[in-house]
Design a protein around this motif. Structure first.
Motif, PDB file in Angstrom:
ATOM      1  N   MET A 165      18.399  53.028  36.677  1.00 56.09           N
ATOM      2  CA  MET A 165      18.908  53.173  38.019  1.00 56.09           C
ATOM      3  C   MET A 165      19.632  51.905  38.450  1.00 56.09           C
ATOM      4  N   LYS A 166      20.731  52.092  39.124  1.00 55.46           N
ATOM      5  CA  LYS A 166      21.470  50.980  39.718  1.00 55.46           C
ATOM      6  C   LYS A 166      21.693  51.329  41.177  1.00 55.46           C
ATOM      7  N   LYS A 167      21.052  50.555  42.067  1.00 59.19           N
ATOM      8  CA  LYS A 167      21.143  50.865  43.488  1.00 59.19           C
ATOM      9  C   LYS A 167      21.149  49.588  44.293  1.00 59.19           C
ATOM     10  N   ILE A 168      21.973  49.585  45.357  1.00 59.44           N
ATOM     11  CA  ILE A 168      22.022  48.441  46.258  1.00 59.44           C
ATOM     12  C   ILE A 168      21.807  48.944  47.678  1.00 59.44           C
ATOM     13  N   TYR A 169      20.829  48.350  48.336  1.00 62.89           N
ATOM     14  CA  TYR A 169      20.553  48.620  49.742  1.00 62.89           C
ATOM     15  C   TYR A 169      21.274  47.542  50.550  1.00 62.89           C
ATOM     16  N   HIS A 170      22.079  47.965  51.515  1.00 61.01           N
ATOM     17  CA  HIS A 170      22.889  47.005  52.268  1.00 61.01           C
ATOM     18  C   HIS A 170      23.077  47.488  53.700  1.00 61.01           C
ATOM     19  N   LEU A 171      23.699  46.638  54.511  1.00 62.24           N
ATOM     20  CA  LEU A 171      24.032  46.970  55.889  1.00 62.24           C
ATOM     21  C   LEU A 171      25.539  46.836  56.038  1.00 62.24           C
ATOM     22  N   LYS A 172      26.212  47.923  56.418  1.00 69.36           N
ATOM     23  CA  LYS A 172      27.679  47.920  56.449  1.00 69.36           C
ATOM     24  C   LYS A 172      28.249  47.017  57.527  1.00 69.36           C
ATOM     25  N   THR A 173      27.474  46.682  58.551  1.00 65.49           N
ATOM     26  CA  THR A 173      27.974  45.807  59.611  1.00 65.49           C
ATOM     27  C   THR A 173      27.715  44.329  59.323  1.00 65.49           C
ATOM     28  N   CYS A 174      27.073  44.041  58.212  1.00 65.24           N
ATOM     29  CA  CYS A 174      26.744  42.659  57.840  1.00 65.24           C
ATOM     30  C   CYS A 174      27.894  42.069  57.026  1.00 65.24           C
ATOM     31  N   ASP A 175      28.514  41.022  57.561  1.00 63.27           N
ATOM     32  CA  ASP A 175      29.643  40.392  56.876  1.00 63.27           C
ATOM     33  C   ASP A 175      29.242  39.829  55.515  1.00 63.27           C
ATOM     34  N   THR A 176      28.044  39.295  55.426  1.00 61.92           N
ATOM     35  CA  THR A 176      27.580  38.744  54.152  1.00 61.92           C
ATOM     36  C   THR A 176      27.445  39.858  53.115  1.00 61.92           C
ATOM     37  N   CYS A 177      26.862  40.986  53.511  1.00 63.82           N
ATOM     38  CA  CYS A 177      26.745  42.122  52.583  1.00 63.82           C
ATOM     39  C   CYS A 177      28.127  42.596  52.137  1.00 63.82           C
ATOM     40  N   LYS A 178      29.059  42.690  53.084  1.00 58.95           N
ATOM     41  CA  LYS A 178      30.423  43.137  52.748  1.00 58.95           C
ATOM     42  C   LYS A 178      31.059  42.205  51.726  1.00 58.95           C
ATOM     43  N   ARG A 179      30.926  40.893  51.962  1.00 59.84           N
ATOM     44  CA  ARG A 179      31.507  39.912  51.050  1.00 59.84           C
ATOM     45  C   ARG A 179      30.890  40.026  49.658  1.00 59.84           C
ATOM     46  N   ILE A 180      29.586  40.159  49.598  1.00 62.93           N
ATOM     47  CA  ILE A 180      28.883  40.250  48.313  1.00 62.93           C
ATOM     48  C   ILE A 180      29.298  41.517  47.567  1.00 62.93           C
ATOM     49  N   LEU A 181      29.354  42.644  48.252  1.00 61.64           N
ATOM     50  CA  LEU A 181      29.733  43.902  47.601  1.00 61.64           C
ATOM     51  C   LEU A 181      31.141  43.820  47.019  1.00 61.64           C
ATOM     52  N   LYS A 182      32.040  43.108  47.688  1.00 64.59           N
ATOM     53  CA  LYS A 182      33.413  42.946  47.180  1.00 64.59           C
ATOM     54  C   LYS A 182      33.436  42.148  45.877  1.00 64.59           C
ATOM     55  N   GLU A 183      32.467  41.262  45.713  1.00 61.58           N
ATOM     56  CA  GLU A 183      32.416  40.392  44.531  1.00 61.58           C
ATOM     57  C   GLU A 183      31.800  41.082  43.309  1.00 61.58           C
ATOM     58  N   LEU A 184      31.146  42.222  43.511  1.00 63.80           N
ATOM     59  CA  LEU A 184      30.388  42.856  42.439  1.00 63.80           C
ATOM     60  C   LEU A 184      31.158  43.984  41.758  1.00 63.80           C
ATOM     61  N   ASN A 185      30.814  44.210  40.493  1.00 62.85           N
ATOM     62  CA  ASN A 185      31.299  45.386  39.773  1.00 62.85           C
ATOM     63  C   ASN A 185      30.344  46.526  40.139  1.00 62.85           C
ATOM     64  N   LEU A 186      30.830  47.445  40.975  1.00 65.13           N
ATOM     65  CA  LEU A 186      29.961  48.502  41.507  1.00 65.13           C
ATOM     66  C   LEU A 186      30.045  49.808  40.722  1.00 65.13           C
ATOM     67  N   GLU A 187      30.647  49.754  39.542  1.00 66.22           N
ATOM     68  CA  GLU A 187      30.757  50.954  38.716  1.00 66.22           C
ATOM     69  C   GLU A 187      29.366  51.466  38.350  1.00 66.22           C
ATOM     70  N   GLY A 188      29.075  52.716  38.690  1.00 64.35           N
ATOM     71  CA  GLY A 188      27.787  53.315  38.379  1.00 64.35           C
ATOM     72  C   GLY A 188      26.655  52.911  39.308  1.00 64.35           C
ATOM     73  N   VAL A 189      26.991  52.191  40.392  1.00 62.59           N
ATOM     74  CA  VAL A 189      25.973  51.728  41.335  1.00 62.59           C
ATOM     75  C   VAL A 189      25.960  52.638  42.560  1.00 62.59           C
ATOM     76  N   THR A 190      24.782  53.079  42.962  1.00 65.23           N
ATOM     77  CA  THR A 190      24.610  53.859  44.187  1.00 65.23           C
ATOM     78  C   THR A 190      24.384  52.886  45.333  1.00 65.23           C
ATOM     79  N   LEU A 191      25.136  53.063  46.408  1.00 67.52           N
ATOM     80  CA  LEU A 191      24.971  52.224  47.594  1.00 67.52           C
ATOM     81  C   LEU A 191      24.226  53.009  48.665  1.00 67.52           C
ATOM     82  N   GLN A 192      23.264  52.357  49.300  1.00 66.93           N
ATOM     83  CA  GLN A 192      22.562  52.986  50.421  1.00 66.93           C
ATOM     84  C   GLN A 192      22.677  52.078  51.633  1.00 66.93           C
TER      85      GLN A 192
END
Length: 115
Positions: free
Chosen positions: A1-28
């Protein structure tokens, strides 16, 4: 399983998600799709501690006077389940490894695993 729990209004989360290879990752997104007790228990099984999953930077932590209390593991668990704001973000589960929070070291390790 590949899953990331995040908050869409959090600038830090947004920045981190942009830096990652999210292929095959489920975002919640945890505000609109709150974590379940089972999901939190899975995080606990991998991390070994509800306190490690708990954000002491949350505004509610200070405004409720929680920083002045001696909280138990059960308290941390219940507070995280009560409101998404108490979950340290982001939390990534990649196979059987967990990455909690936004420390530079943690994010670099997560990037390596997602390459």
């Amino acid at each position: 399983m590949k899953k990331i729990y995040h908050l869409k209004t959090c600038d830090t989360c947004k920045r981190i998600l942009k830096e990652l290879n999210l292929e095959g990752v489920t975002l919640q997104e945890i505000k609109t799709n709150e974590i379940t007790k089972e999901q939190l228990e899975e995080m606990h099984a991998l991390s070994g501690s509800y306190e490690e999953l708990f954000s002491k930077r949350a505004q509610l932590y200070k405004s409720r006077g929680l920083k002045d209390l001696s909280l138990s593991e059960t308290d941390y668990k219940n507070l995280i389940l009560e409101t998404y704001t108490f979950l340290k973000r982001p939390v990534a589960i990649i196979e059987n490894e967990i990455f909690i929070g936004n420390s530079k070291k943690n994010i670099e390790a997560l990037k390596t695993v997602l390459q």
